[in-house]
Design an enzyme around this catalytic site. Structure first.
Site, PDB file in Angstrom:
ATOM      1  N   ARG A 174      54.762  17.319 -10.749  1.00 50.78           N
ATOM      2  CA  ARG A 174      55.623  16.403  -9.986  1.00 50.78           C
ATOM      3  C   ARG A 174      54.828  15.784  -8.838  1.00 50.78           C
ATOM      4  O   ARG A 174      54.893  14.596  -8.584  1.00 50.78           O
ATOM      5  CB  ARG A 174      56.873  17.122  -9.464  1.00 50.78           C
ATOM      6  CG  ARG A 174      57.640  16.314  -8.432  1.00 50.78           C
ATOM      7  CD  ARG A 174      59.116  16.684  -8.274  1.00 50.78           C
ATOM      8  NE  ARG A 174      59.385  18.103  -8.281  1.00 50.78           N
ATOM      9  CZ  ARG A 174      59.043  18.973  -7.302  1.00 50.78           C
ATOM     10  NH1 ARG A 174      58.407  18.561  -6.230  1.00 50.78           N
ATOM     11  NH2 ARG A 174      59.348  20.243  -7.414  1.00 50.78           N
ATOM     12  N   TYR A 210      67.541  -9.389  -9.578  1.00 45.56           N
ATOM     13  CA  TYR A 210      67.784  -8.539 -10.738  1.00 45.56           C
ATOM     14  C   TYR A 210      69.105  -7.799 -10.497  1.00 45.56           C
ATOM     15  O   TYR A 210      69.310  -7.220  -9.425  1.00 45.56           O
ATOM     16  CB  TYR A 210      66.628  -7.546 -10.901  1.00 45.56           C
ATOM     17  CG  TYR A 210      66.833  -6.593 -12.035  1.00 45.56           C
ATOM     18  CD1 TYR A 210      66.743  -7.031 -13.355  1.00 45.56           C
ATOM     19  CD2 TYR A 210      67.139  -5.266 -11.807  1.00 45.56           C
ATOM     20  CE1 TYR A 210      66.949  -6.159 -14.415  1.00 45.56           C
ATOM     21  CE2 TYR A 210      67.343  -4.385 -12.860  1.00 45.56           C
ATOM     22  CZ  TYR A 210      67.239  -4.836 -14.152  1.00 45.56           C
ATOM     23  OH  TYR A 210      67.453  -3.974 -15.183  1.00 45.56           O
ATOM     24  N   ASP A 240      59.307  -7.683  -5.378  1.00 44.45           N
ATOM     25  CA  ASP A 240      59.409  -7.253  -6.774  1.00 44.45           C
ATOM     26  C   ASP A 240      58.614  -8.253  -7.607  1.00 44.45           C
ATOM     27  O   ASP A 240      59.011  -9.398  -7.771  1.00 44.45           O
ATOM     28  CB  ASP A 240      60.892  -7.217  -7.179  1.00 44.45           C
ATOM     29  CG  ASP A 240      61.107  -6.725  -8.604  1.00 44.45           C
ATOM     30  OD1 ASP A 240      60.170  -6.819  -9.422  1.00 44.45           O
ATOM     31  OD2 ASP A 240      62.226  -6.262  -8.907  1.00 44.45           O
ATOM     32  N   LYS A 294      58.689  -3.886 -18.335  1.00 50.79           N
ATOM     33  CA  LYS A 294      58.637  -5.276 -18.801  1.00 50.79           C
ATOM     34  C   LYS A 294      57.212  -5.657 -19.226  1.00 50.79           C
ATOM     35  O   LYS A 294      56.654  -5.006 -20.071  1.00 50.79           O
ATOM     36  CB  LYS A 294      59.188  -6.176 -17.695  1.00 50.79           C
ATOM     37  CG  LYS A 294      60.476  -5.641 -17.048  1.00 50.79           C
ATOM     38  CD  LYS A 294      61.637  -5.571 -18.028  1.00 50.79           C
ATOM     39  CE  LYS A 294      62.829  -4.787 -17.483  1.00 50.79           C
ATOM     40  NZ  LYS A 294      63.323  -5.188 -16.177  1.00 50.79           N
TER      41      LYS A 294
HETATM   42  C1  LIG Z   1      64.044  -4.529 -15.179  1.00 49.33           C
HETATM   43  C2  LIG Z   1      63.849  -4.892 -13.784  1.00 49.33           C
HETATM   44  C3  LIG Z   1      64.048  -3.948 -12.762  1.00 49.33           C
HETATM   45  C4  LIG Z   1      64.510  -2.532 -13.036  1.00 49.33           C
HETATM   46  O1  LIG Z   1      63.570  -1.821 -13.764  1.00 49.33           O
HETATM   47  P1  LIG Z   1      63.934  -0.635 -14.808  1.00 49.33           P
HETATM   48  O2  LIG Z   1      62.593  -0.249 -15.325  1.00 49.33           O
HETATM   49  O3  LIG Z   1      64.840  -1.233 -15.838  1.00 49.33           O
HETATM   50  O4  LIG Z   1      64.608   0.433 -14.039  1.00 49.33           O
HETATM   51  C5  LIG Z   1      63.835  -4.352 -11.464  1.00 49.33           C
HETATM   52  N1  LIG Z   1      63.461  -5.613 -11.168  1.00 49.33           N
HETATM   53  C6  LIG Z   1      63.274  -6.552 -12.113  1.00 49.33           C
HETATM   54  C7  LIG Z   1      62.873  -7.933 -11.736  1.00 49.33           C
HETATM   55  C8  LIG Z   1      63.464  -6.227 -13.455  1.00 49.33           C
HETATM   56  O5  LIG Z   1      63.293  -7.161 -14.394  1.00 49.33           O
END
Ligand SMILES: *Cc1c(COP(=O)(O)O)cnc(C)c1O
Length: 394
Positions: free
Chosen positions: A49, A102, A172, A197
């Site tokens: 962890r 998001y 982000d 993604k």
């Molecule tokens: C998918 C996504 C998230 C969240 O990520 P997860 O891996 O699904 O928890 C956050 N920000 C953006 C822009 C995303 O496309």
């Protein structure tokens, strides 16, 4: 000096030459690490962890690509966001976030974090006049390009304003990836990613990451990653590392396909609007050209007519998978009003500009001819016999 792909492929991969000479880092599944006796120096790992060799290899790779000193990998994008908020804020703090966000991030902020007395305001930060912060704002949370309207925010300008008031800038960077945009170089303090993604890229793993340069932020994030236990597993770390190696060639094809799709849709008489930063018609096209080295693989468009038409269109497609998420090698399509953004009220969506007939596209890396042919299939399904509607090209 290593270039982007050189780093994607080699950074963090330090095969143990005393074993078999693997060219790929092995997956270390051990949850705990032993030492010979109490005096034995630690080999750097104690318990998985708090630190795991496979995760560590990925974290090094991620930091190198983002041009950051420190990187951490988490079990999901949402796990990173939770950890960032709990690491860097106190209850009572005020946060400004982009309005076009998001939807899972918005849900975390409003439905979870507000219960612990964090206060959020959602603001359209693509408009210069909105870039002024309350005096006690602790954090500003940015996405650019935004989801699903592909607005582009002036990251450096926002960061300059924020830093004057000691406001932390979190960005982000999921949509652009470090290949097309490096927010730390644009003065953001913290970069977060959903690794699910583009970075992993094959729709087979869920993960997240955070990158920072600042030593104090690094210490806080490292402490909380272990304290909260929001870590990525060794096997998933391996999958993400495997995906990252092809990030650059994948992104180049995603982008090429998105641009051609955007141009095609813009010409189409059944389309009212196309949102893609790579099109000269995009309101922040110049800004995007300055702060990004590419425009990415995401676009959205408004189909003439109602949401029923939009649903009919996406259901007629055979190559584009009808689904949420984005950034995988396969093309995906969705209608935000009834899918990704359906947890917002209609009023909220309308205020931001997410109309019922908006369609969001994640351009995959299939041949573009196949993707255009599929779109033609969608438009054909809408053709109700009106001769002014079909054929599509003017
Ligand atoms: C998918 C996504 C998230 C969240 O990520 P997860 O891996 O699904 O928890 C956050 N920000 C953006 C822009 C995303 O496309």
């Amino acid at each position: 000096m290593k270039g982007f792909s050189g780093k994607s492929i080699h950074e963090g991969e330090e095969p143990d030459e005393t074993l078999h000479g693997d060219v790929v880092s092995p997956i270390h599944l051990s949850s705990t690490f032993s030492k010979k006796n109490m005096k034995d120096v630690e080999k750097g790992f104690v318990y998985s962890r708090s630190g795991n060799p496979t995760r560590r290899a990925l974290e090094k790779k991620l930091a190198a690509l983002e041009g950051a000193e420190h990187g951490y990998a988490f079990s999901s994008g949402m796990a990173v966001e939770t950890t960032v908020l709990l690491s860097l804020l106190e209850s009572g703090d005020h946060i400004i976030a982009s309005d076009d966000l998001y939807s899972g991030t918005r849900r975390l902020f409003v439905k979870v974090m507000e219960r612990f007395d964090l206060k959020f305001d959602f603001v359209d930060l693509s408009k210069d006049e909105n870039i002024s912060f309350l005096k006690d704002t602790k954090m500003i949370w940015l996405e650019s390009p935004t989801n699903p309207l592909m607005k582009v925010l002036d990251i450096e300008n926002i960061a300059d304003e924020a830093h004057e008031k000691d406001t932390l800038v979190v960005m982000d960077n999921t949509f652009a990836t470090p290949y097309f945009q490096r927010p730390l170089e644009l003065k953001a303090d913290v970069v977060v990613h959903s690794l699910t993604k583009y970075i992993s890229g094959h729709s087979d793993v869920v993960g997240g990451a955070v990158m920072v340069n600042d030593e104090t932020l690094h210490q806080k994030l490292m402490f909380h990653q272990n304290a909260l236990g929001t870590v990525l597993s060794p096997f998933d770390s391996y999958l993400v590392m495997r995906g990252i190696k092809t990030l650059k060639p994948r992104m180049n094809i995603h982008e090429k396909n998105a641009k051609i799709l955007g141009e095609y849709l813009e010409e189409h008489r059944l389309v009212d609007a196309v949102y893609y930063p790579g099109l000269p018609s995009h309101p922040q096209h110049d800004l995007a050209s300055r702060q990004m080295s590419g425009y990415g693989g995401m676009l959205s468009f408004e189909l003439s007519g109602t949401s029923e038409k939009a649903v009919k269109f996406v259901e007629a497609l055979e190559v584009f998978a009808l689904g949420e998420s984005l950034g995988g090698v396969e093309s995906l399509i969705e209608v935000p009003a009834v899918m990704t953004h359906s947890n917002m009220s209609r009023e909220e969506r309308e205020r931001i500009g997410i109309r019922d007939n908006l369609i969001r596209v994640s351009a995959g890396i299939e041949e573009i001819e196949e993707l255009i042919e599929d779109m033609e299939r969608g438009f054909a399904a809408l053709d109700d016999g009106r001769s002014d509607v079909w054929p599509v090209k003017s």
